[in-house]
Design a protein around this motif. Sequence first.
Motif: not given
Length: 430
Positions: A36, A40, A43-46, A78, A80, A86-87
């Motif tokens: 995680k 965080q 990456y742009a998000n996970y 999720s 998104e 990026e993810t």
Amino acid sequence: MKRNAMQSLINWKNDPERKPLILRGARQVGKTWLMKEFGQTCYANYVYFNFDEEDELKSIFQANKNPHRIIELLSMISGEKIQPGETLILFDEIQECPEALNTLKYFKEKANQYHVVSAGSLLGTILAQPKSYPVGMVNLLDIFPLTFDEFLEATDPALYTYYDSIQKEQTIEEIFHSRLSEACNYYFIIGGMPECVSSWIKYKDPARISQIQRELIEIYENDFSKHNGKINSGRILLVFRSIVAQLAKPNEKFMYGAVREGGRARDFEEAIEWLVSAGMLNRVYNVSKMEHPLSAFDKLDQFKLFVFDTGLLKHMAGIDNSAILLKSSYQFKGALTENYILQQLQGQFEIAPRYYSDKNSEIDFVLQNGTDIIPVEVKAGEDKSAPSFKRYVAENHPAAALRFSKRGYRKDGDITNLPLYLVCKTRDLL
């Protein structure tokens, strides 16, 4: 807490030949937190999926083999859009869904633009079975408890700054030597399990550490019965509980008869393999010759077993904290120190450490660095007597000879004495 493995994750992210990544390691060594944190910070998000907590997730992988369809469904769950590169896609407790483990090969073949990291309990035991996962289609990264340098950075950042700056053949001032030695004693008691280290930072309460260690050992012993497959869980437990007695023997070599009277290899071999694959025990083979390549000389029937975390071993052996802090001598001191040295050497060299023992001599550890063979002597105190080790050095003139002890950093003839707290820097200081 900063983890050294983060750099390996960053290297994986930047590798054009990257494959889906599996994190291996014993339970509670920090795999989930690391995944995680990586998502965080890098990456742009996970997106995070846990197969143990979300049973319905399994149906996606049971019904689909197409990674693009799977990504579509995971995006819906999720909430998104999952973007390639990026993810970060995280699968936790993936051992609970063999179909998901198998799907990783389709990600490699058909959707490698997506970044996938997975982890789980006892994955090592599953991956050790042929046909159970996509061989050659994944990257593997082993995660261990915190090493001494990670522990020091978390508990005493200012002292870590000094430690990090230590160079080859540098003089270490007495004030720093004694402070680092004290920190090393603390590590023997607390160990490297993330929960123990964070509890120490927060409460400085040794009773809490002891309780966490007791609970962790209970969790592991419960795991033996839950996830053992075809292997008799009682035998796994017997081997695990015999480790303290095995290491307390004068030569520490694993004896099947010490597990159970009349015990033989065929009774306990599978249990040992299971514990080693699960990351619970570290196995060190005896070699018939101290020559390159070391693994060619393994005596597969002669080995020592050590516990993956020194703090847990200290707790299992029932050693009182005062014995470690007050420099008193006790039966298990040498074994505990060897366990610590091996834990810190893990992953520093491409070839795992070995040991050498015959009728006349014993070398605690043998390292292979390139083509160089390096003998290692481990001393729990300041004692320098080591006839086998000194004789080997005098007769063979190795490129380096290391003695780990409580003494300071210095050269004694052909032997380099490294304080116990410098073992994480072994490779850099050669």
